[in-house]
Design an enzyme around this catalytic site. Structure first.
Site, short mmCIF file in Angstrom:
data_model
loop_
_atom_site.label_atom_id
_atom_site.label_comp_id
_atom_site.label_asym_id
_atom_site.label_seq_id
_atom_site.Cartn_x
_atom_site.Cartn_y
_atom_site.Cartn_z
N GLN A 189 10.96 35.62 -9.99
CA GLN A 189 11.70 34.48 -9.44
C GLN A 189 10.91 33.76 -8.34
O GLN A 189 11.02 32.54 -8.18
CB GLN A 189 13.03 34.98 -8.89
CG GLN A 189 14.06 33.87 -8.77
CD GLN A 189 15.38 34.41 -8.25
OE1 GLN A 189 15.44 34.98 -7.15
NE2 GLN A 189 16.43 34.28 -9.02
N ARG A 234 -0.29 33.98 -17.57
CA ARG A 234 -0.93 34.98 -16.72
C ARG A 234 -0.01 36.19 -16.61
O ARG A 234 1.14 36.05 -16.18
CB ARG A 234 -1.21 34.38 -15.34
CG ARG A 234 -1.68 35.37 -14.29
CD ARG A 234 -3.11 35.76 -14.50
NE ARG A 234 -3.61 36.59 -13.40
CZ ARG A 234 -4.78 37.21 -13.44
NH1 ARG A 234 -5.56 37.09 -14.49
NH2 ARG A 234 -5.18 37.93 -12.42
N GLU A 248 0.83 -1.20 0.00
CA GLU A 248 0.00 0.00 0.00
C GLU A 248 0.87 1.26 0.00
O GLU A 248 0.66 2.18 -0.78
CB GLU A 248 -0.93 -0.02 1.21
CG GLU A 248 -1.98 1.06 1.16
CD GLU A 248 -2.96 0.99 2.32
OE1 GLU A 248 -3.18 -0.12 2.85
OE2 GLU A 248 -3.48 2.05 2.69
#
Ligand SMILES: Cc1cc2nc3c(=O)[nH]c(=O)nc-3n(C[C@H](O)[C@H](O)[C@H](O)COP(=O)(O)OP(=O)(O)OC[C@H]3O[C@@H](n4cnc5c(N)ncnc54)[C@H](O)[C@@H]3O)c2cc1C
Length: 381
Positions: free
Chosen positions: A281, A270, A244
């Site tokens: 940065q 954008r 798992e």
């Protein structure tokens, strides 16, 4: 060590991406609001072969090795936005099918694996109790031998798939004198007398996955439904947890890859103050850090899966994989929201849903704190 995928593995991963993108996302947002399990999606996954990924062909499975299965699940995580469905599938595969395949008798395999592989049966496992979570081997659910049966009494909580499951691996105490060797596991069918489902949990995320309580009241389980020897429960649990913790988190790596791509795209397109936000940065470095987390998550996932494919034990590797990937997923979700500003916080986009889902990864399969304890123990601390 070579963890690169071969041509067939890449093709299968791409097929999983194409399948999940085409078949599993329609209506996902509404199902999330309604906390509705995607039964049609489950059936489609079964037809594609997801529930049978790791199972032998004689049970109708695809008989894929662990690494190929992981690659396919990574593809599913990349393309499927119904993370509750993915979680349900993961629980079914790694906590029910794999232990039956590994520890079941031929009779048990013949009885259950075909139905689990073709999706007509749903499975999961039930260890956690209201007062015993991290302290899993302290559980109090009792199994008392009576003739050719065991009678189980106890309550299990937070059990993935429980409300829909046909069969659950239930962990119970058969010998109170020893915590580790006093545990046994039983394959409990929902039709067994004394088995019922209690409260269904309303969770912060993974809302399309049914998770709830299991009540065992004088629940009679035939002896032939004990998985492994009496007293082997803790060892089986540990083995199951290795799978798992190594394999379940493949879907997270896929999701992180998708989120990263969306952030790169947004940072390039954008514009604020007349230039792309990515030219700052503070944004580009955030994205660089996200990329490093995705790559390291994939490496540690593939290493743990490679060890399982070799038939090796991987207790520390699977603990490190589980810890690193789950924490990275949360951090990358937070960064994605920050990069997308107000839109990132909006439910229009998927990042807030990812964040809610990702937090659960720090808790299930053993919390982050417990993984650190395991790693430290292996280092002799
Ligand atoms: C979405 C989801 C799905 C789940 N599915 C299943 C399932 O299918 N089957 C199942 O059996 N269980 C399942 N669980 C339960 C899960 O395994 C437990 O929630 C988990 O093991 C933690 O147990 P707890 O919630 O009782 O927390 P607790 O054990 O009470 O822990 C509370 C806090 O204390 C910390 N803590 C406890 N002990 C220590 C320690 N020794 N050292 C340091 N810190 C410690 C924990 O890390 C945690 O931060 C699921 C849980 C979730 C959220």
């Amino acid at each position: 060590m070579d963890f690169s995928l071969n041509e067939d593995q890449v093709a299968f991963k791409n097929a999983a991406i194409e399948f999940a993108g085409r078949e599993l996302n329609e209506g996902a947002k509404q199902r999330e609001r309604d906390r509705e399990f995607n039964q049609a999606g489950w059936d489609k996954c079964a037809r594609f072969g997801i529930q049978g990924l790791t199972l032998p062909q004689r049970y109708g499975g695809l008989e894929m090795d662990v690494l190929t299965s992981i690659a396919a699940m990574e593809g599913m995580g990349y393309a499927c936005s119904d993370s509750g469905l993915l979680f349900s599938l993961n629980s079914h595969i790694w906590t029910c099918e794999m232990p039956i395949l590994k520890f079941g008798t031929d009779v048990q395999k013949d009885k259950y694996l075909t139905g689990l592989a073709n999706g007509s049966l749903k499975g999961g496992h039930a260890m956690t109790e209201p007062n015993f979570g991290s302290d899993a081997f302290g559980i109090k659910c009792k199994a008392v031998k009576k003739g050719n049966s065991y009678v189980l009494n106890g309550t299990k909580t937070f059990i993935t798939n429980a409300p829909l499951a046909d069969i659950l691996l239930v962990f119970a105490v058969t010998d109170t004198s020893n915590k580790f060797s006093g545990l046994s596991v039983f394959l409990v069918e929902k039709s067994f007398p004394g088995f019922s489902i209690g409260t269904c949990e309303e969770l912060m995320g993974l809302r399309t996955c049914p998770i709830g309580e299991v009540l065992l009241q004088e629940c009679e389980v035939p002896e032939e439904n004990r998985l492994g020897n009496e007293g082997a429960g803790a060892a089986i649990f540990n083995s199951e947890m290795e799978y798992e913790r190594s394999c379940l988190f493949a879907t997270h790596v896929g999701a992180m890859e998708k989120i990263l791509e969306e952030c790169i795209d947004y940072a390039k397109n954008r514009e604020q103050f007349g230039k792309p936000i990515g030219s700052n940065q503070s944004i580009s470095h955030k994205i660089a850090d996200m990329k490093v987390r995705v790559e390291l998550s994939r490496l540690i996932l593939y290493k743990a899966a490679w060890m399982k494919a070799q038939g090796k034990r991987a207790p520390i590797e699977s603990a490190m994989a589980k810890l690193y990937i789950s924490e990275s997923y949360v951090q990358n979700c937070l960064d994605a929201i920050q990069i997308h500003g107000g839109y990132g916080y909006s439910t229009e986009l998927d990042f807030e849903r990812h964040l809610r889902d990702s937090v659960a990864g720090r808790i299930y399969s053993g919390t982050s704190e417990i993984q650190r304890n395991i790693i430290a123990q292996f280092l002799g601390i």
